[in-house]
Scaffold this active site. Structure first.
Site, PDB file in Angstrom:
ATOM      1  N   GLU A  55       4.313  -1.523  -0.669  1.00 40.39           N
ATOM      2  CA  GLU A  55       4.121  -2.417  -1.973  1.00 40.39           C
ATOM      3  C   GLU A  55       4.009  -2.431  -3.383  1.00 40.39           C
ATOM      4  O   GLU A  55       3.895  -1.487  -3.820  1.00 40.39           O
ATOM      5  CB  GLU A  55       2.881  -3.493  -1.646  1.00 40.39           C
ATOM      6  CG  GLU A  55       2.274  -4.093  -2.062  1.00 40.39           C
ATOM      7  CD  GLU A  55       0.950  -4.264  -2.474  1.00 40.39           C
ATOM      8  OE1 GLU A  55       0.254  -6.078  -2.652  1.00 40.39           O
ATOM      9  OE2 GLU A  55      -0.050  -3.995  -3.155  1.00 40.39           O
ATOM     10  N   ASP A 115       0.082   0.587  -0.139  1.00 42.35           N
ATOM     11  CA  ASP A 115      -0.790  -0.256  -1.406  1.00 42.35           C
ATOM     12  C   ASP A 115       0.273  -0.026  -2.718  1.00 42.35           C
ATOM     13  O   ASP A 115      -0.202   1.255  -2.508  1.00 42.35           O
ATOM     14  CB  ASP A 115      -1.772  -0.157  -0.947  1.00 42.35           C
ATOM     15  CG  ASP A 115      -2.870  -1.342  -2.106  1.00 42.35           C
ATOM     16  OD1 ASP A 115      -2.415  -2.583  -1.627  1.00 42.35           O
ATOM     17  OD2 ASP A 115      -3.350  -0.620  -2.950  1.00 42.35           O
ATOM     18  N   ASP A 161      -2.193   0.365   6.941  1.00 42.23           N
ATOM     19  CA  ASP A 161      -2.150   0.513   5.863  1.00 42.23           C
ATOM     20  C   ASP A 161      -3.727   1.083   4.900  1.00 42.23           C
ATOM     21  O   ASP A 161      -4.368   1.506   5.474  1.00 42.23           O
ATOM     22  CB  ASP A 161      -2.953  -1.375   5.388  1.00 42.23           C
ATOM     23  CG  ASP A 161      -2.119  -2.155   3.919  1.00 42.23           C
ATOM     24  OD1 ASP A 161      -2.340  -1.216   3.193  1.00 42.23           O
ATOM     25  OD2 ASP A 161      -2.280  -3.398   4.177  1.00 42.23           O
ATOM     26  N   HIS A 221      -2.758 -11.308   2.611  1.00 44.98           N
ATOM     27  CA  HIS A 221      -4.215 -11.607   2.867  1.00 44.98           C
ATOM     28  C   HIS A 221      -4.009 -11.392   1.268  1.00 44.98           C
ATOM     29  O   HIS A 221      -5.341 -12.250   0.715  1.00 44.98           O
ATOM     30  CB  HIS A 221      -4.577  -9.975   3.494  1.00 44.98           C
ATOM     31  CG  HIS A 221      -4.035  -8.773   2.330  1.00 44.98           C
ATOM     32  ND1 HIS A 221      -2.438  -8.628   2.453  1.00 44.98           N
ATOM     33  CD2 HIS A 221      -4.761  -8.255   1.734  1.00 44.98           C
ATOM     34  CE1 HIS A 221      -2.739  -7.650   1.594  1.00 44.98           C
ATOM     35  NE2 HIS A 221      -3.547  -6.715   1.168  1.00 44.98           N
ATOM     36  N   ASP A 222      -3.060 -11.678   0.589  1.00 45.26           N
ATOM     37  CA  ASP A 222      -3.603 -11.955  -1.099  1.00 45.26           C
ATOM     38  C   ASP A 222      -3.033 -13.423  -1.877  1.00 45.26           C
ATOM     39  O   ASP A 222      -2.813 -13.453  -3.062  1.00 45.26           O
ATOM     40  CB  ASP A 222      -2.988 -10.454  -1.911  1.00 45.26           C
ATOM     41  CG  ASP A 222      -3.369  -9.182  -1.715  1.00 45.26           C
ATOM     42  OD1 ASP A 222      -4.394  -9.438  -1.223  1.00 45.26           O
ATOM     43  OD2 ASP A 222      -3.293  -7.963  -1.233  1.00 45.26           O
TER      44      ASP A 222
HETATM   45  C1  GLC Z   1      -3.438  -4.537  -3.148  1.00 45.92           C
HETATM   46  C2  GLC Z   1      -3.727  -4.720  -1.768  1.00 45.92           C
HETATM   47  C3  GLC Z   1      -4.987  -5.900  -2.282  1.00 45.92           C
HETATM   48  C4  GLC Z   1      -5.896  -5.355  -3.142  1.00 45.92           C
HETATM   49  C5  GLC Z   1      -5.194  -3.834  -3.925  1.00 45.92           C
HETATM   50  C6  GLC Z   1      -5.877  -2.792  -4.491  1.00 45.92           C
HETATM   51  O1  GLC Z   1      -2.906  -5.312  -4.114  1.00 45.92           O
HETATM   52  O2  GLC Z   1      -2.775  -5.728  -1.536  1.00 45.92           O
HETATM   53  O3  GLC Z   1      -5.720  -6.635  -1.110  1.00 45.92           O
HETATM   54  O4  GLC Z   1      -6.751  -5.616  -3.583  1.00 45.92           O
HETATM   55  O5  GLC Z   1      -3.929  -3.652  -3.519  1.00 45.92           O
HETATM   56  O6  GLC Z   1      -5.839  -1.868  -3.682  1.00 45.92           O
END
Ligand code: GLC
Ligand code: CA
Length: 608
Positions: free
Chosen positions: A287, A229, A117, A364-365
């Site tokens: 993402e 990310d 990641d 995880h979010d």
């Molecule tokens: C993504 C991650 C998250 C993080 C954010 C900022 O959404 O999944 O956990 O806080 O990016 O990097």
């Protein structure tokens, strides 16, 4: 075979039916490991690389193909490592570079693949690049002056320096922070942790080249790809215009569309693919924050594009139904048909136009899927876990599983201020407390409820391996970084692995079943009875096979009249169900379903 081969020009009708055209990541089940909460081996209460290594056989037993590891780079850890301070170093909390190299090797030795990641949209403010950039604003000879977005801002009526525009960050306040040393503002659209995560300026060629070289550094160590990310945020509207007023009375206005899917996004992703990923047989799982539609997803992933971008995207429409106006903490009631419509639109648009879905329900979010999409009622827990597995593994696309999902983990359903670890939750709670002291006490209960339902710590608690103290995540005498949830022994991993009726065993069966019925990952999708508020039914089909999934999303017994929806069940075979007892009696035209019962049927195929 490079991932550039994904750009073939064969027609869908041929492609969809030809298994030979599928690439490894299209057939894969990807398992997400949040390293800090997975397995601690050195007694510091934090999961580590050696911990993942010790558990590699667990992934093999479950049947997944790829493990995705949350960020392991050097970081001040204000945002679980998504605030990176050195992309080429391993965070000592997790281990060493040698540990990482060994992990890659051991993963491959077991026939698994491993993806890392990485956050390329922003760094930590402690990164040397940012430190140099801020000094270079006044001393250009230092270089890296434009590696981040800097602006002197403007002067307000009192002559005070204020941010250059009214953009509201994804979490709260302005997207701009003032930096004393530079004497200017810098941009950070995510603003999760105050000043901690400044955005990199992808319009600067040197930045892109440096990031590509970081990607090659890890790919050359043999990893099999990246989860990228917040990837659709890397191109911003360069003129930084004010966002239109949509939040009356607020200085800061939502500006997602001005920093997401920006003007050069496709150009940059194509360049990254050509310069980096086309040279490796790897997967890119990007993402896409702040909103992406199925049509935009096609632009990012379609195999018909002459210049490929990324392989897979993570989209959020189905988990945003419980938000009011996009605000995560403002809870909204939703109905099953809304969820069915979102999924149907993604499934159909991508399958019919050369795209490829990813299917997921928690990470995880995000909170646990059982608590969010079904019920936290303990007596339904195993049924609901299996119902959701039936749903997820019979949809088109690549499946993502988050650690503990295969154990039927649920949100802990409790709140205590000293248990909050996630910076986003802490900030939100502090704000709620401040507002409460200025006369909005009733809102505090709403804030508590929102945290219980949506807080990111819900899925970050330690993985329960055994019924030992702390679930065997760390030594009994160690103190886990976040308290473990007290699971009854029947829910822990080791017990479930031995139990033929467990949620874990059901996941294992679904993963295997999907592999031996490939139409499930590549066939067409047809939604049935979309308005039905209790039943979720759909057909999946290729020229090789046809399937019907029927899921009762309600706590009561119900029936479904399949004949009314043009389904012929005369030559059906039930492949799997989440109820152990045999099929409830059905009349010739109607399927009777028990509470939260789900079934997968193989039907006789029209074209056979
Ligand atoms: C993504 C991650 C998250 C993080 C954010 C900022 O959404 O999944 O956990 O806080 O990016 O990097
Ligand atoms: Ca550790």
């Amino acid at each position: 075979m490079g991932s550039s081969e994904n750009s073939g020009t064969a027609k869908d009708s041929e492609d969809v039916d030809s298994l030979d055209n599928l690439l490894w990541w299209q057939k894969a089940s990807i398992y997400q490991v949040l390293i800090q909460s997975f397995q601690d081996t050195n007694g510091d209460g934090k999961g580590d690389i050696r911990g993942i290594m010790e558990r590699l056989d667990y992934f093999v037993a479950l049947g997944v193909d790829v493990i995705w590891i949350s960020p392991i780079y050097e970081s001040p850890m204000c945002d679980m490592g998504y605030d990176i301070s050195d992309y080429r170093k391993v965070n000592p909390i997790f281990g060493t570079m040698e540990d990482m190299e060994l992990l890659v090797q051991e993963t491959h030795n077991r026939g698994l693949k491993i993806i890392l990641d990485i956050a390329l949209n922003h760094t930590a403010d402690t990164h040397e690049w940012f430190q140099t950039s801020r000094r270079a604003r006044k001393n250009p000879r230092l270089g890296k002056r434009d590696w981040y977005f800097w602006s002197p801002g403007k002067l307000d009526e009192q002559g005070k320096q204020v941010p250059p525009n009214n953009w509201e960050s994804t979490f709260s306040g302005s997207t701009w922070e003032f930096d004393e040393e530079a004497g200017e503002f810098y941009l950070q659209d995510l603003h999760i942790f105050g000043k901690n995560q400044p955005d990199l300026n992808w319009d600067c060629e040197e930045v892109r080249q440096e990031l590509y070289s970081v990607l090659r550094f890890w790919l050359d160590k043999g990893i099999d790809g990246f989860r990228l990310d917040t990837m659709n945020l890397v191109s911003k509207t360069s003129a930084f215009p004010d966002a239109p007023i949509s939040k009356c009375g607020s200085t800061w206005q939502p500006a997602n569309y001005l920093f997401a899917n920006g003007p050069h996004i496709h150009e940059y992703l194509q360049e990254m693919h050509e310069q980096v990923f086309a040279h490796y047989d790897v997967v890119t799982l990007a993402e896409m924050s702040c909103g992406v539609t199925p049509c935009q997803a096609l632009q990012y992933t379609s195999k018909h594009k002459p210049r490929p971008e990324v392989n897979l995207i993570i989209q959020f429409q189905h988990v945003e139904l419980d938000c009011q106006d996009g605000d995560k903490w403002m809870l909204r009631e939703w109905e099953l048909p809304e969820l069915k419509r979102v999924i149907a639109e993604w499934q159909e648009t991508l399958v019919n136009n050369g795209g490829w879905n990813t299917v997921w329900m928690e990470n995880h979010d995000q909170p646990r899927g059982i608590s969010r999409f079904t019920t936290n009622t303990p007596r339904f827990r195993a049924l609901c876990a299996k119902l959701l597995a039936l749903w997820q593994f019979t949809l088109q696309g690549t499946n993502l599983i988050f650690q503990g999902q295969e154990l039927g983990m649920v949100n802990p359903d409790t709140f205590s201020e000293d248990m909050n670890r996630d910076i986003e939750t802490i900030q939100y709670w502090n704000e709620a407390c401040e507002n409460a002291s200025s006369g909005e006490a009733d809102k505090l209960d709403l804030a508590k409820k929102a945290i219980i339902q949506k807080g990111r710590d819900n899925t970050r608690i330690p993985f329960p391996w055994t019924d030992d103290p702390h679930g065997g995540f760390c030594e009994p005498t160690a103190k886990p970084w976040i308290p473990a949830f007290n699971h009854e022994s029947e829910w822990c991993g080791i017990h479930q692995q031995r139990c033929p009726e467990s949620v874990w065993t059901f996941y294992q069966s679904m993963i295997t079943l999907r592999k031996s019925n490939p139409t499930l990952y590549h066939g067409t999708f047809e939604a049935l009875d979309l308005d039905n508020p209790l039943i979720w039914a759909y057909k999946r089909e290729s020229k090789h096979a046809c399937y019907l999934t029927v899921l009762n999303f309600s706590p009561g017994a119900t029936s479904w009249s399949y004949v009314d929806h043009g389904v012929d069940l005369s030559l059906r075979k039930m492949l799997i169900s989440n109820h152990q007892t045999c099929e409830a009696t059905s009349t010739p035209d109607i399927i009777l379903l028990r509470p939260f019962e789900g079934r997968l049927y193989q039907l006789s195929c029209n074209s056979q």
